[in-house]
Design an enzyme around this catalytic site. Structure first.
Site, PDB file in Angstrom:
ATOM      1  N   CYS A 139     -18.249  50.148  59.402  1.00 56.04           N
ATOM      2  CA  CYS A 139     -18.156  48.816  58.813  1.00 56.04           C
ATOM      3  C   CYS A 139     -18.908  47.801  59.678  1.00 56.04           C
ATOM      4  O   CYS A 139     -19.123  48.020  60.860  1.00 56.04           O
ATOM      5  CB  CYS A 139     -16.709  48.375  58.718  1.00 56.04           C
ATOM      6  N   ARG A 180     -25.843  50.175  59.829  1.00 53.68           N
ATOM      7  CA  ARG A 180     -24.613  50.887  60.194  1.00 53.68           C
ATOM      8  C   ARG A 180     -24.099  51.757  59.055  1.00 53.68           C
ATOM      9  O   ARG A 180     -23.245  52.615  59.259  1.00 53.68           O
ATOM     10  CB  ARG A 180     -23.519  49.875  60.584  1.00 53.68           C
ATOM     11  N   TRP A 211     -17.558  50.870  55.162  1.00 56.14           N
ATOM     12  CA  TRP A 211     -17.857  52.308  55.102  1.00 56.14           C
ATOM     13  C   TRP A 211     -16.502  52.974  54.905  1.00 56.14           C
ATOM     14  O   TRP A 211     -15.667  52.986  55.811  1.00 56.14           O
ATOM     15  CB  TRP A 211     -18.515  52.741  56.411  1.00 56.14           C
ATOM     16  N   ASN A 255     -12.726  46.069  60.752  1.00 53.59           N
ATOM     17  CA  ASN A 255     -13.452  47.303  61.034  1.00 53.59           C
ATOM     18  C   ASN A 255     -12.573  48.134  61.967  1.00 53.59           C
ATOM     19  O   ASN A 255     -12.002  47.599  62.903  1.00 53.59           O
ATOM     20  CB  ASN A 255     -14.789  46.962  61.718  1.00 53.59           C
ATOM     21  N   GLY A 256     -12.451  49.431  61.688  1.00 54.70           N
ATOM     22  CA  GLY A 256     -11.620  50.282  62.534  1.00 54.70           C
ATOM     23  C   GLY A 256     -10.549  50.964  61.701  1.00 54.70           C
ATOM     24  O   GLY A 256     -10.683  51.046  60.476  1.00 54.70           O
ATOM     25  N   GLU A 315     -30.764  74.504  68.949  1.00 53.48           N
ATOM     26  CA  GLU A 315     -30.852  73.051  68.781  1.00 53.48           C
ATOM     27  C   GLU A 315     -31.659  72.418  69.922  1.00 53.48           C
ATOM     28  O   GLU A 315     -32.484  71.539  69.690  1.00 53.48           O
ATOM     29  CB  GLU A 315     -29.433  72.469  68.691  1.00 53.48           C
ATOM     30  N   LYS A 345     -35.032  70.306  69.330  1.00 56.76           N
ATOM     31  CA  LYS A 345     -35.211  68.922  69.829  1.00 56.76           C
ATOM     32  C   LYS A 345     -36.516  68.821  70.604  1.00 56.76           C
ATOM     33  O   LYS A 345     -37.297  67.911  70.409  1.00 56.76           O
ATOM     34  CB  LYS A 345     -34.063  68.509  70.757  1.00 56.76           C
ATOM     35  N   GLU A 358     -39.745  69.204  68.418  1.00 54.79           N
ATOM     36  CA  GLU A 358     -39.949  68.076  67.505  1.00 54.79           C
ATOM     37  C   GLU A 358     -40.627  66.893  68.171  1.00 54.79           C
ATOM     38  O   GLU A 358     -41.501  66.268  67.579  1.00 54.79           O
ATOM     39  CB  GLU A 358     -38.591  67.549  67.021  1.00 54.79           C
ATOM     40  N   HIS A 387     -35.033  92.558  74.213  1.00 54.47           N
ATOM     41  CA  HIS A 387     -35.532  93.328  73.073  1.00 54.47           C
ATOM     42  C   HIS A 387     -36.904  92.845  72.600  1.00 54.47           C
ATOM     43  O   HIS A 387     -37.263  93.058  71.448  1.00 54.47           O
ATOM     44  CB  HIS A 387     -34.511  93.276  71.930  1.00 54.47           C
ATOM     45  N   LYS A 428     -37.633  61.662  58.355  1.00 57.88           N
ATOM     46  CA  LYS A 428     -36.202  61.659  58.653  1.00 57.88           C
ATOM     47  C   LYS A 428     -35.436  62.385  57.553  1.00 57.88           C
ATOM     48  O   LYS A 428     -34.491  63.113  57.814  1.00 57.88           O
ATOM     49  CB  LYS A 428     -35.712  60.211  58.796  1.00 57.88           C
TER      50      LYS A 428
HETATM   51  O1  M6R Z   1     -30.419  65.197  56.598  1.00 63.04           O
HETATM   52  P1  M6R Z   1     -30.243  66.667  56.918  1.00 63.04           P
HETATM   53  O2  M6R Z   1     -29.215  66.891  57.943  1.00 63.04           O
HETATM   54  O3  M6R Z   1     -29.987  67.475  55.687  1.00 63.04           O
HETATM   55  O4  M6R Z   1     -31.634  67.101  57.499  1.00 63.04           O
HETATM   56  C1  M6R Z   1     -31.891  68.429  57.832  1.00 63.04           C
HETATM   57  C2  M6R Z   1     -33.118  68.548  58.725  1.00 63.04           C
HETATM   58  O5  M6R Z   1     -34.245  68.066  58.063  1.00 63.04           O
HETATM   59  C3  M6R Z   1     -32.932  67.771  60.031  1.00 63.04           C
HETATM   60  O6  M6R Z   1     -31.793  68.179  60.722  1.00 63.04           O
HETATM   61  C4  M6R Z   1     -34.151  67.959  60.946  1.00 63.04           C
HETATM   62  O7  M6R Z   1     -34.233  69.272  61.389  1.00 63.04           O
HETATM   63  C5  M6R Z   1     -34.077  66.975  62.113  1.00 63.04           C
HETATM   64  N1  M6R Z   1     -35.320  66.311  62.294  1.00 63.04           N
HETATM   65  C6  M6R Z   1     -33.664  67.610  63.391  1.00 63.04           C
HETATM   66  O8  M6R Z   1     -33.733  66.761  64.482  1.00 63.04           O
END
Ligand code: M6R
Length: 603
Positions: free
Chosen positions: A2, A27, A75, A99-100, A479, A483, A486, A502, A598
């Site tokens: 919120c 937000r 939210w 908010n909260g 992950e 990161k 990317e 392997h 994104k």
């Molecule tokens: O919005 P989503 O979580 O569905 O997106 C999935 C992927 O596109 C997303 O996690 C992507 O791999 C990110 N850029 C990872 O940092």
């Protein structure tokens, strides 16, 4: 999350509130509202959906001349996103925004209902305005009534309240969620959940401390703590919007890494009691006849899914499989009706995940979305939803979304284990105790960040990175590698530590960088042997562990929590910071890496 804004002054209040709320859109919200007190009248407006709907509703309303105004973006947490649940909440002559989460709202509501107060909304927030009016009825002055109200509240809150019983003042209170109050050279007063709405309006601001409350009136701010008047500590407000939104961090990704502790608290808020998990409005019967779980997601969300599969099998004792959504779509999967189909998505708009969800629905499976964006396509289609409450994530490289997804999935695993009778009460209690430690674990340790900043210069070349781990730490290795690639554009792979021999070990030489996740609570000796195998072949090792490890070329000593989940969250922050700092050194655009979007709404 919120958002809150407030104003005391002569200017057109509607415009100030709408502008302020616009700045808080990042937000995330699903409804908005405002109330304006001028002379003897309070006018209020509410609208579901985007701010343009509220704008439309207020288009013929003007409010120049002295008055008070409060505005809110909601939210949803308690109750659906509809107009009745939108803020402000009304009493007979007072209006509140909040908010909260008021944790004891049910108890307060019962007390108020017994005294004849009736409730319109399903929210926890509405109790505040009725409590205030109850104390007024009992004969207290406006400030005393507000002070007594605040003292009855348990939980997290940023509150603004206006009332016809005192037409000059906005009453405010703050605990655990942000609230800023500022003033301008023209003696106007402003309130907001973050800096951005105040820029260009207020010059001097006070960042309110937890458990403070008080009132503001023209040119005057009175802040109390434990009934004692405090001297306000004013600070000059920064004048750059972008840096205000980044709150002093270099990149949104960095801000989002640092924010994880706070958003984790939001994720947990209202969902855990001492001995049980409460999953929003999902009725326990929804999980009847579920014998299996299938999870579909992409990218980082897929990694959260994979990590949670260990919990569903180990903690809930339910068979769980995980699939990359783009693969699932075309494999002609065999789907059974006793399978709960979970999709995970930060954006709620990822095309592959959305299609997978549609396929599961078509096949008649019960569906559940773990998602960060309310009203997104995935949320609208799923039978049930669990919102991650991470707030808007701006960095393309997902960080806080991952963390909050995994927290939600952990809670779900506990809930299912309990419902299926596979978890004893004492285990549930001790897991919940651990769960509640996560926000503290996620706090970035500045010394470790500094160490990573220094170490990063040694990892800008080479012919590749391997992130390795076992069990839960294998998805975390995936992950960490995602990161890094990317935002640094360096080649990185996540691998199960035991699988290196392997094949991939053939790549080992001093230019192969291995980031080894070596928690003490999860197969430490096994991972250690795997790392030794790599070291013997001259691979360069960066080890993350609470236990000293002599053969590591570089070593980041973690705190050594006693639970694998806590070690997981601690290491998760470290791999995020490592990617960030390598990318910064390489001069890349951390928040908008090349070739990436994104939200991936195409196949
Ligand atoms: O919005 P989503 O979580 O569905 O997106 C999935 C992927 O596109 C997303 O996690 C992507 O791999 C990110 N850029 C990872 O940092």
């Amino acid at each position: 999350m919120c958002g809150i804004v407030g104003y005391i002054g002569e200017k057109e209040k509607k415009k100030i509130i709408l502008k302020g709320l616009k700045e808080l859109e990042y937000r995330g919200y699903d409804s908005a509202g405002m109330a304006i007190l001028k002379g003897n009248d309070i006018t209020h407006f509410k609208a579901v959906g985007k701010l343009k709907n509220l704008e439309e509703k207020t288009k013929n309303f003007t409010s120049e001349g002295f008055g008070l105004a409060i505005g809110h973006t909601r939210w949803a947490t308690h109750g659906k996103p509809n107009e009745i649940n939108a803020h402000p909440h009304l009493g007979e002559y007072s209006y509140v925004i909040h908010n909260g989460i008021i944790e004891n709202h049910q108890e307060l509501k019962n007390e108020l209902q017994e005294k004849g107060f009736s409730f319109l909304s399903q929210t926890d927030s509405e109790v505040i305005v009725h409590l205030f009016e109850m104390f007024i009825k009992e004969g207290f002055g406006a400030f005393e009534a507000f002070e007594k109200t605040v003292k009855k509240l348990q939980g997290a809150y940023a509150i603004l309240l206006i009332s016809k019983v005192d037409k000059e003042k906005i009453f405010f209170a703050k605990n655990l969620v942000p609230l800023i109050v500022g003033k301008s050279s023209e003696n106007e007063i402003f309130f907001s959940s973050s800096d951005a709405p105040l820029i260009g309006y207020a010059q001097d601001v006070v960042y309110l401390h937890d458990k403070t409350y008080g009132y503001a009136q023209k040119g005057e701010i009175n802040i109390y703590e434990n009934s004692v008047l405090q001297k306000p500590k004013f600070k000059k407000l920064s004048i750059s919007k972008l840096s205000a939104q980044k709150e002093g961090f270099r990149f949104f990704m960095e801000k989002e890494i640092y924010e994880q502790s706070a958003v984790a608290s939001e994720t947990l808020m209202g969902r855990v009691q001492k001995n049980r998990v409460i999953l929003d409005d999902i009725d326990d019967s929804f999980f009847n006849e579920i014998n299996e779980i299938k999870i579909c997601a992409c990218g980082t969300s897929y990694h959260a899914a994979l990590a949670s599969s260990y919990l569903f099998e180990r903690v809930s004792k339910i068979k769980c499989s995980v699939e990359i959504a783009s693969e699932f779509r075309y494999k002609e999967p065999l789907l059974k009706n006793d399978t709960l189909f979970i999709v995970i998505s930060q954006s709620g708009e990822t095309a592959d995940t959305l299609q997978a969800l549609k396929m599961a629905k078509k096949a008649g499976l019960k569906t559940l979305a773990v998602c960060n964006v309310d009203n997104s396509s995935i949320v609208r289609i799923s039978d049930e939803i669990l919102l991650t409450r991470a707030g808007i994530e701006k960095g393309v490289a997902s960080t806080k979304a991952f963390t909050t997804q995994f927290i939600v999935l952990w809670m779900l695993a506990l809930k299912l284990g309990e419902l299926k009778g596979n978890l004893g009460q004492n285990i549930v209690e001790s897991e919940i105790e651990t769960l509640l430690k996560v926000p503290a674990v996620l706090k970035v340790d500045e010394k470790i960040h500094e160490k990573i900043r220094r170490l990063s210069k040694r990892y800008l070349h080479g012919h590749g990175f391997f992130f390795i781990g076992r069990d839960l730490f294998f998805p975390l290795a995936l992950e960490g590698a995602l990161k890094l690639k990317e935002i640094s554009y360096l080649h990185a792979e996540g691998y199960p530590a035991g699988e290196m021999k392997h094949g991939p070990i053939a790549l080992a030489d001093s230019e192969l960088f291995t980031v080894a996740l070596m928690p003490k609570t999860m197969l430490y000796d096994k991972v250690k042997s795997n790392v030794e195998e790599l070291s013997a072949r001259d691979a360069t090792i960066l080890a993350l562990s609470p236990l000293e490890f002599d053969i590591a070329d570089d070593f980041i000593k973690t705190k050594g929590y006693d639970h694998p989940m806590l070690e997981f969250f601690e290491m998760s922050v470290i791999v995020q910071l490592l990617a960030l700092e390598i990318s910064v050194r390489l001069g890349n655009d951390v928040d908008m890496p090349r070739n990436l979007a994104k939200s991936v709404t195409v196949e």
